[in-house]
Scaffold this motif. Structure first.
Motif, PDB file in Angstrom:
ATOM      1  N   ALA A  27      -6.657  -1.658   3.037  1.00 18.00           N
ATOM      2  CA  ALA A  27      -7.164  -0.273   3.044  1.00 18.00           C
ATOM      3  C   ALA A  27      -6.774   0.428   4.342  1.00 18.00           C
ATOM      4  O   ALA A  27      -7.569   1.102   4.973  1.00 18.00           O
ATOM      5  N   GLU A  30      -7.346   4.216   4.195  1.00 21.72           N
ATOM      6  CA  GLU A  30      -8.388   4.735   3.298  1.00 21.72           C
ATOM      7  C   GLU A  30      -9.623   5.216   4.039  1.00 21.72           C
ATOM      8  O   GLU A  30      -9.928   4.757   5.142  1.00 21.72           O
ATOM      9  N   ASP A  55      -7.453  -7.579   1.149  1.00 16.98           N
ATOM     10  CA  ASP A  55      -8.244  -6.578   0.432  1.00 16.98           C
ATOM     11  C   ASP A  55      -9.753  -6.769   0.640  1.00 16.98           C
ATOM     12  O   ASP A  55     -10.561  -6.431  -0.222  1.00 16.98           O
ATOM     13  N   TYR A  57     -11.643  -5.138   2.491  1.00 16.56           N
ATOM     14  CA  TYR A  57     -12.351  -3.851   2.544  1.00 16.56           C
ATOM     15  C   TYR A  57     -13.023  -3.546   1.203  1.00 16.56           C
ATOM     16  O   TYR A  57     -14.137  -3.054   1.169  1.00 16.56           O
ATOM     17  N   HIS A  58     -12.325  -3.887   0.125  1.00 15.40           N
ATOM     18  CA  HIS A  58     -12.910  -3.609  -1.190  1.00 15.40           C
ATOM     19  C   HIS A  58     -13.698  -4.788  -1.759  1.00 15.40           C
ATOM     20  O   HIS A  58     -14.442  -4.634  -2.707  1.00 15.40           O
ATOM     21  N   ARG A  59     -13.476  -5.977  -1.203  1.00 15.87           N
ATOM     22  CA  ARG A  59     -14.088  -7.177  -1.793  1.00 15.87           C
ATOM     23  C   ARG A  59     -15.054  -7.864  -0.846  1.00 15.87           C
ATOM     24  O   ARG A  59     -15.334  -9.057  -0.996  1.00 15.87           O
TER      25      ARG A  59
END
Ligand code: BGP
Length: 467
Positions: A27, A30, A55, A57-59
């Motif tokens: 990210a 983002e 990943d 940041y999203h997980r």
């Protein structure tokens, strides 16, 4: 020294693991994150960039759940300065603040102690353009950034680390992307001085704002062996030790420059300019503990004056050299990992003893681990006995050091989960948790528990009684 009886790991020992923001989060642009020097750095051919990484940041929720399943008591991660201040200073990015609030809350939900590194190599690009650590104003920017972290997270974060591996940034020049001064060493040690001042200011600020919190530096410390018992080799080992290790910890703990390191700087015409009041600032900042990263010892021999011994590949674990000061030497007594790094668990105990006898502050290991090529087998199995062997051998040495009387309060190996290596991309894996991606094929990024995951789970469950 052989002990008849080993001391147990302390009851509240902080078993955990580490990561850093740019190596795990992804990210990269983002939610208002600004660019850092990592986002523009030259990526070695054949290796991935850091745009998606693991990943995390999203997980992060899934990842923290897995850490909790392993039984983590602590998790050491870094905050990306450019998520908080996209430009390094000025406007705060609320979404960046929110991300780390959520991560910290998620950790605390499982009673995992957050250990926060404030700076792990990722200088905001906007500040870098103005000179980065070479610019005195970056010291103020760092202090402001730290203040915002303390204000936002200080009610929950009890352990703070200032700057990760400042000594490696200086030794291998990685702090000064794309600069070409007349005297690189002078420029480097000026940056070094600014980082030391910034660190001292932030340690003081932490104590003023958060009296319950603890803060310390996080260099990479290695015991240095002389290649032989020749007196000149012993001097070379002392030289390197002063330049690599004690320069950083002497300033952090005692607020003064190490005499040997200083005389090295004088010789090289690399004495930094020290502003009025700087020495008082250095003295006023006191760490509560020392965090350090350890991968291996280093061995050196004497270097003749004028001899070309630099040979810097940029790899932080391969000893470099300085004409007339020391020269890197391969230790014939140590095996090497797949990436040429020597493996020396006993040297870990030596390093723990040495740091403690110099500074008498509690110690926590914030990195240690084995980079290797892991294979995902059918049925989502990753067998990594080599990693277990490495970690076990190092844990045994911690226990011996504890029995020697060294105060060690935590162990956070590198890394909690697979992430992108500093130089060798995603194929060099360190985690207890496998991330299903290749160098350029992101696949499904699914998480898979490695054999070492289950092994570490039991280590933590038995508080190190079963290694
Ligand atoms: C340390 C860094 C980490 C990490 C680790 C492993 O020097 O603090 O960020 O990268 O080394 O190194 P590498 O990724 O080069 O294998």
């Amino acid at each position: 020294m052989k002990h008849k009886q080993l001391k147990q790991f302390p009851n509240n020992f902080l078993w955990g693991a580490s990561t850093s923001a740019y190596q795990v989060e992804g990210a990269w642009d983002e939610d208002g994150k600004g660019p850092s020097i990592i986002d523009v750095k030259r990526i070695p051919e054949g290796t991935t960039d850091y745009k998606v990484a693991s990943d995390h940041y999203h997980r992060y929720k899934e990842d923290v759940k897995l850490m909790a399943e392993m039984g983590f008591k602590a998790y050491r991660f870094s905050i990306a300065w450019t998520r908080i201040f996209p430009e390094g200073t000025g406007e705060i990015n609320q979404k960046g603040i929110d991300f780390y609030n959520n991560l910290i809350n998620e950790l605390l939900k499982y009673n995992i102690e957050p250990i926060v590194t404030m700076y792990h190599f990722d200088m905001p690009l906007a500040l870098d353009k103005k000179g980065g650590w070479g610019n005195r104003e970056t010291v103020d920017a760092f202090e402001t950034y730290a203040k915002v972290l303390f204000e936002n997270y200080g009610d929950r974060v009890k352990y703070w680390l200032t700057i990760n591996e400042q000594n490696m940034m200086i030794l291998h020049g990685s702090a000064i992307l794309g600069k070409d001064g007349e005297n690189m060493e002078k420029e480097l040690y000026q940056q070094n001085h600014h980082m030391l001042v910034a660190q001292a200011k932030v340690m003081k600020l932490c104590h003023e704002m958060l009296p319950q919190a603890k803060i310390g530096p996080a260099p990479n410390i290695s015991y240095i062996y002389p290649a032989t018992s020749k007196p000149d080799d012993v001097l070379a080992a002392q030289n390197f030790s002063a330049i690599r290790n004690w320069l950083y910890l002497d300033v952090a703990v005692f607020g003064r420059y190490n005499n040997l390191a200083w005389s090295f700087l004088e010789e090289r015409d690399a004495i930094p300019s020290i502003q009025e009041g700087d020495m008082e600032i250095l003295k006023a900042g006191k760490p509560d503990f020392i965090a350090f990263n350890y991968y291996s010892t280093k061995t050196v021999e004497a270097a003749l004056d004028g001899e070309n011994v630099k040979n810097d590949t940029g790899d932080q674990e391969l000893a470099v050299g300085e004409a007339g000061v020391y020269k890197g030497h391969t230790n014939p007594n140590l095996p090497k990992n797949d990436f040429g790094w020597e493996i020396d668990p006993v040297g870990f105990r030596t390093t723990l003893r040495e740091i403690y006898s110099r500074y008498h502050l509690p110690l926590i290991i914030t990195e240690n681990g084995l980079g290797a090529f892991d294979t995902l087998e059918e049925g989502d199995i990753v067998n990594d006995p080599y990693r277990i062997n490495y970690l076990r051998a190092h844990m045994e040495q911690i226990q011996l050091a504890i029995t020697d009387g060294v105060d060690v309060f935590g162990y956070c190996p590198w890394s909690a989960i697979d992430l992108i290596s500093t130089h060798q991309g995603s194929k060099k894996r360190y985690g207890f948790i496998f991330v299903n991606r290749d160098e350029f094929d992101l696949k499904d990024l699914r998480r898979v528990r490695k054999q070492s995951f289950y092994w570490y789970q039991n280590v933590i469950k038995t508080n190190g009684a079963e290694l």
